[in-house]
Design a protein around this motif. Structure first.
Motif, PDB file in Angstrom:
ATOM      1  N   PRO A 121      -8.038   1.273   2.907  1.00 43.17           N
ATOM      2  CA  PRO A 121      -7.468   1.186   3.991  1.00 43.17           C
ATOM      3  C   PRO A 121      -6.626  -0.161   4.048  1.00 43.17           C
ATOM      4  O   PRO A 121      -6.524  -0.822   2.920  1.00 43.17           O
ATOM      5  N   GLU A 122      -5.835  -0.576   5.300  1.00 42.80           N
ATOM      6  CA  GLU A 122      -5.087  -1.696   5.070  1.00 42.80           C
ATOM      7  C   GLU A 122      -5.708  -2.987   4.819  1.00 42.80           C
ATOM      8  O   GLU A 122      -5.291  -3.900   4.485  1.00 42.80           O
ATOM      9  N   ARG A 173       0.919  -1.265   0.049  1.00 49.26           N
ATOM     10  CA  ARG A 173       0.011   0.197  -0.001  1.00 49.26           C
ATOM     11  C   ARG A 173       0.961   1.328   0.110  1.00 49.26           C
ATOM     12  O   ARG A 173       1.685   1.359   0.764  1.00 49.26           O
ATOM     13  N   SER A 194      -6.771   5.289  -5.823  1.00 50.82           N
ATOM     14  CA  SER A 194      -7.935   6.212  -5.344  1.00 50.82           C
ATOM     15  C   SER A 194      -7.413   7.531  -5.045  1.00 50.82           C
ATOM     16  O   SER A 194      -6.074   7.568  -4.672  1.00 50.82           O
ATOM     17  N   THR A 202       0.959   5.563  -0.482  1.00 48.23           N
ATOM     18  CA  THR A 202       0.199   6.663  -0.354  1.00 48.23           C
ATOM     19  C   THR A 202       0.953   8.148  -0.983  1.00 48.23           C
ATOM     20  O   THR A 202       2.460   7.914  -1.017  1.00 48.23           O
ATOM     21  N   GLN A 213      -4.018   9.570  -4.593  1.00 47.91           N
ATOM     22  CA  GLN A 213      -3.610   9.788  -3.365  1.00 47.91           C
ATOM     23  C   GLN A 213      -2.993   8.505  -2.662  1.00 47.91           C
ATOM     24  O   GLN A 213      -2.188   8.390  -1.858  1.00 47.91           O
ATOM     25  N   ALA A 214      -3.469   7.492  -3.011  1.00 46.01           N
ATOM     26  CA  ALA A 214      -3.274   5.921  -2.448  1.00 46.01           C
ATOM     27  C   ALA A 214      -3.701   5.065  -3.506  1.00 46.01           C
ATOM     28  O   ALA A 214      -4.348   5.148  -4.519  1.00 46.01           O
ATOM     29  N   ARG A 268      -8.776   9.222  -2.913  1.00 47.97           N
ATOM     30  CA  ARG A 268      -9.193   9.399  -1.459  1.00 47.97           C
ATOM     31  C   ARG A 268      -8.673   8.512  -0.594  1.00 47.97           C
ATOM     32  O   ARG A 268      -8.792   7.264  -0.640  1.00 47.97           O
ATOM     33  N   PRO A 269      -7.469   8.776   0.273  1.00 44.39           N
ATOM     34  CA  PRO A 269      -6.734   7.504   0.968  1.00 44.39           C
ATOM     35  C   PRO A 269      -7.601   6.825   1.631  1.00 44.39           C
ATOM     36  O   PRO A 269      -7.335   5.643   2.001  1.00 44.39           O
ATOM     37  N   GLU A 270      -8.661   7.377   2.428  1.00 42.05           N
ATOM     38  CA  GLU A 270      -9.486   6.692   3.472  1.00 42.05           C
ATOM     39  C   GLU A 270     -10.118   5.676   2.632  1.00 42.05           C
ATOM     40  O   GLU A 270     -10.880   4.731   3.508  1.00 42.05           O
ATOM     41  N   THR A 271     -10.544   5.650   1.298  1.00 46.71           N
ATOM     42  CA  THR A 271     -11.367   4.450   0.690  1.00 46.71           C
ATOM     43  C   THR A 271     -10.312   3.358   0.481  1.00 46.71           C
ATOM     44  O   THR A 271     -10.858   2.100   0.119  1.00 46.71           O
TER      45      THR A 271
END
Length: 617
Positions: free
Chosen positions: A385-386, A337, A378, A339, A357-358, A380-383
């Motif tokens: 996760p690990e 992963r 994506s 970022t 961004q991720a 949006r990094p929050e979409t």
């Protein structure tokens, strides 16, 4: 506490009544024993008086009383034994009484009665009279002692019954008081809990309607407060489980959609496209693609999907940057992963205008090696996760299965083709060796026998007949060997081509056969051999079916493909669909890279359409 007190009072009342019943039962038993002792004492006194009167007067009345006493005393003695069996002291005393009674009855009463009945003298010595009297007094004293013990036991039993009766009455009075106090306290507690329960009920109704954001205040009594706390924890767990379940449902739906092409016979590309699209939709990415890395290190994008429908070229060649995400995944064999902050731009290997961004890269492991990488990107990094790294693994497994299945199908087809071509070559080798070896030697031997037969003198008729018979048998064997060699591999096929070989087959078939063969040029040798054996299998199928009336064979060449049409009249699909001949025909068609179609008409006709390339790969 009040429940325990009520239970104790109730238990005391029940035990007291039971103990009173037992004491009264004991008192009744003692009354029976007292009656038995009194009756036995009276019987002994009466028996002694009757004995004395009989000895003094010899009167018949005294004899009757004595006989009655001898009969009744043993019964009373048994009744007394049954009454005092529960007390060891009384039992011991009763044993002494029984001993004295038995001696008294057997030594004094019974002899006196027997003497009076025999008519002997009624006079008895003073010594016997005194001894009998002492026995009677001894028995009387023991019975008095037993009566005293029975009276004491009766008094004690009735005292215990009275005591237990009073205790039961007291417990019966206390029990309602405790119950009343408990009811009052329970009502007050129920009133305190009722509000909390109503709040819980209202919250439960909302939860049943699917509203899992509701919570209740934890302000009830101690037990209710704990229940409210547990209720809120339960609702939170339900909300979390529903969120997890929705994710699982969406994941399974995406896997099912992506796995549908893999479960069918579609090409691997359909699986690649479905997996990339479903993974991108499920994980709410802006861009997803599937990267394939060849053993030589070159890479290409075999499938791509974007949320905004970006214009992304298919089959794009990609240069693997040493620090890029794909290279990191391939080196480690694990998901990676990245970022954007602190990550070099070449690591994305995508145009900067996308604003990614991720990104997550998941390896595709097929046949024990890294086949490629599924990349999810994506803005949006929050979409991403690990947890996505593990959830995306089933999608890469689908790709690995599709790749392995396609490779297995390819290897199987190539192996089947090699085996079939090797078998055909072996057939041709066997036919050539039969022709050049045994057939030539048998032919020479046949000529030699024919020459020898011609040279035999006419007068040797028997020898001439034997040589003629041997010549005929050798000629038949030579014909059989020629037939076997032709069945293994027809020489006419190699010498004159497919049309002549098919016509030769048609002439040897008992079923009528019509041929229309338009083959201006000979196809590849393997195609020619395969088509010949397909026709041979079809004619064998028609010959084995009793209702076949005609077989029509048509062959032509169009655009580099050899088309074969075989129609068998008088047969139905159900008669031959699972026969071994069709299986062998289909195997040869697939080995040559062609296709076969089987049709049937209401007029009981079977039609085979075979399309194979004229040149093998």
């Amino acid at each position: 506490m009040f429940v325990l007190a009520i239970c104790a009072a109730l238990g005391t009342m029940l035990i007291s009544f039971d103990q009173r019943r037992r004491a009264e039962h004991t008192a009744e038993a003692e009354d029976q024993a007292r009656s038995a002792v009194t009756a036995l004492a009276l019987l002994v006194t009466d028996a002694e008086a009757a004995r004395c009167g009989l000895a003094a007067t010899g009167d018949q009345l005294f004899r009757t009383r004595l006989a009655s006493s001898l009969d009744v005393i043993p019964r009373r003695e048994r009744e007394l034994q049954r009454s005092v069996t529960h007390d060891p002291v009384k039992v011991m005393l009763l044993r002494q009484i029984n001993l004295y009674l038995n001696e008294y009855l057997s030594n004094y009463l019974a002899p006196a009665l027997a003497t009076s009945r025999s008519g002997g003298p009624a006079t008895v010595s003073n010594a016997i009279m005194l001894a009998a009297r002492r026995h009677a007094d001894l028995i009387g004293s023991r019975l008095d002692r037993l009566l005293e013990l029975v009276n004491r036991s009766t008094v004690r039993a009735r005292a215990r019954a009275e005591t237990h009766s009073n205790m039961g009455i007291l417990a019966g009075v206390v029990l309602p008081l405790f119950s009343l106090v408990a009811l009052v306290l329970m009502r007050r507690h129920a009133t305190a809990v009722a509000g909390s329960v109503r709040n819980l009920e209202a919250a439960a109704v909302k939860i049943a309607d699917g509203e899992l954001t509701i919570r209740v205040p934890e302000d009830g009594p101690a037990e209710t407060s704990r229940f409210q706390h547990a209720f809120n924890n339960m609702v939170s767990a339900l909300a979390q489980h529903r969120h997890t379940l929705n994710e699982k449902i969406a994941e399974q739906s995406a896997l099912r959609s992506a796995g549908t092409p893999a479960a069918g016979v579609q090409t691997p590309q359909a699986v690649f496209d479905a997996v990339t699209e479903q993974a991108g939709i499920l994980f709410r990415t802006d861009l997803a693609d599937l990267l394939h890395v060849d053993p030589d290190g070159t890479a290409s994008v075999v499938a791509t999907w974007s949320h905004a429908q970006w214009d992304l070229p298919a089959d794009e060649q990609v240069r693997l940057e040493p620090e890029g995400m794909a290279a990191q995944v391939l080196r480690s064999g694990r998901a990676v992963r990245l970022t954007h902050p602190g990550t070099p731009a070449p690591a994305w290997q995508r145009p900067a205008r996308f604003g990614l961004q991720a990104a997550i890269g998941v390896p595709v492991i097929a046949a024990g090696r890294a086949w490629g990488v599924l990349r999810l990107m994506s803005r949006r990094p929050e979409t991403l996760p690990e947890t996505v790294t593990s959830r995306a693994t089933p999608f890469t497994d689908l790709v690995a299965v599709a790749v392995a299945d396609h490779q297995a199908r390819t290897d199987s087809a190539e192996a089947r083709t090699r085996i079939m071509f090797a078998a055909d070559e072996t057939r041709r080798t066997i036919e050539r060796k039969l022709h050049d070896g045994p057939q030539q030697r048998l032919t020479a031997s046949l000529w030699a026998l024919q020459t020898l037969d011609a040279q035999i003198p006419a007068n040797l008729t028997e020898l001439h007949a034997q040589v003629s018979m041997l010549t005929a048998r050798m000629s038949t064997a030579l014909d059989d060997l020629a037939t076997i060699a032709r069945d293994v591999h027809p020489a006419i096929l190699s010498q004159r081509g497919l049309p002549s070989a098919i016509r030769s087959l048609a002439r040897r078939t008992p079923v009528p056969v019509e041929t229309t063969l338009d083959l201006p040029a000979r196809p590849d040798e393997q195609v020619e051999i395969g088509m010949y054996h397909m026709v041979a299998e079809a004619l064998a199928l028609a010959n084995n079916h009793p209702h076949t009336t005609l077989v029509n064979i048509e062959a032509s060449v169009r655009s580099g493909r050899l088309l074969l049409h075989i129609e068998m009249n008088g047969m139905r699909t159900g008669d031959v669909a699972s026969g071994p001949e069709l299986v062998r025909i289909r195997d040869r068609v697939e080995a040559l890279g062609g296709a076969m179609t089987l049709e049937s008409s209401p007029e009981r006709d079977i039609r085979l359409f075979i399309d194979v390339p004229t040149a093998t790969r």
